[in-house]
Motif scaffolding. Structure first.
Motif, PDB file in Angstrom:
ATOM      1  N   TYR A 153      15.929  -5.445   0.868  1.00 18.68           N
ATOM      2  CA  TYR A 153      14.989  -6.518   0.541  1.00 18.68           C
ATOM      3  C   TYR A 153      13.651  -6.454   1.276  1.00 18.68           C
ATOM      4  N   SER A 154      13.438  -5.449   2.105  1.00 18.44           N
ATOM      5  CA  SER A 154      12.191  -5.349   2.888  1.00 18.44           C
ATOM      6  C   SER A 154      10.913  -5.422   2.048  1.00 18.44           C
ATOM      7  N   PRO A 155      10.836  -4.695   0.935  1.00 15.14           N
ATOM      8  CA  PRO A 155       9.586  -4.768   0.158  1.00 15.14           C
ATOM      9  C   PRO A 155       9.305  -6.180  -0.374  1.00 15.14           C
ATOM     10  N   TYR A 156      10.352  -6.882  -0.793  1.00 13.65           N
ATOM     11  CA  TYR A 156      10.194  -8.242  -1.304  1.00 13.65           C
ATOM     12  C   TYR A 156       9.759  -9.188  -0.180  1.00 13.65           C
ATOM     13  N   ILE A 157      10.400  -9.043   0.974  1.00 13.03           N
ATOM     14  CA  ILE A 157      10.057  -9.891   2.119  1.00 13.03           C
ATOM     15  C   ILE A 157       8.616  -9.630   2.544  1.00 13.03           C
ATOM     16  N   ALA A 158       8.215  -8.362   2.588  1.00 15.24           N
ATOM     17  CA  ALA A 158       6.853  -8.017   2.986  1.00 15.24           C
ATOM     18  C   ALA A 158       5.835  -8.652   2.044  1.00 15.24           C
ATOM     19  N   ALA A 159       6.102  -8.608   0.751  1.00 11.63           N
ATOM     20  CA  ALA A 159       5.176  -9.187  -0.230  1.00 11.63           C
ATOM     21  C   ALA A 159       5.091 -10.705  -0.073  1.00 11.63           C
ATOM     22  N   VAL A 160       6.244 -11.351   0.073  1.00  5.92           N
ATOM     23  CA  VAL A 160       6.284 -12.805   0.227  1.00  5.92           C
ATOM     24  C   VAL A 160       5.617 -13.224   1.539  1.00  5.92           C
ATOM     25  N   ALA A 161       5.953 -12.537   2.606  1.00  5.85           N
ATOM     26  CA  ALA A 161       5.385 -12.869   3.918  1.00  5.85           C
ATOM     27  C   ALA A 161       3.873 -12.673   3.938  1.00  5.85           C
ATOM     28  N   SER A 162       3.387 -11.648   3.262  1.00  6.67           N
ATOM     29  CA  SER A 162       1.941 -11.416   3.194  1.00  6.67           C
ATOM     30  C   SER A 162       1.237 -12.607   2.561  1.00  6.67           C
ATOM     31  N   GLN A 163       1.851 -13.175   1.524  1.00  4.69           N
ATOM     32  CA  GLN A 163       1.269 -14.345   0.857  1.00  4.69           C
ATOM     33  C   GLN A 163       1.326 -15.573   1.761  1.00  4.69           C
TER      34      GLN A 163
END
Length: 86
Positions: A59-69
């Motif tokens: 799930y790292s890519p999803y978390i990175a995208a969400v956290a960036s927002q």
């Protein structure tokens, strides 16, 4: 280093719950806490080593995208450690 607030932590968790669904979130993400951002690396703590590994691997890519927002900062890497290493 930027320490995440409770609101930021919960916002990332809520958005991830919407992405992965309630059953997966309850099984894998239970007890997860997003802790701090150092450069473009987001650090989080999971309940145990198995959950930490599963979250980081799947799930790292999803978390990175969400956290960036949520954080309004670039997040490139998500490091998830078991709480025993906290």
């Amino acid at each position: 280093m930027m320490k995440l607030t409770l609101i930021q932590d919960q916002a990332i968790q809520a958005l991830m719950a919407g992405i992965v669904g309630a059953e997966t979130f309850d099984r894998i993400f239970a007890g997860l806490r997003f802790d701090n951002l150092e450069g473009t690396m987001l650090y989080a703590f999971a309940m145990n080593e198995e959950a930490a590994s599963d979250i980081e691997d799947s799930y790292s890519p999803y978390i990175a995208a969400v956290a960036s927002q949520v954080l309004n900062r670039q997040v490139d890497v998500v490091v998830v450690m078991p709480k025993v290493l906290q």
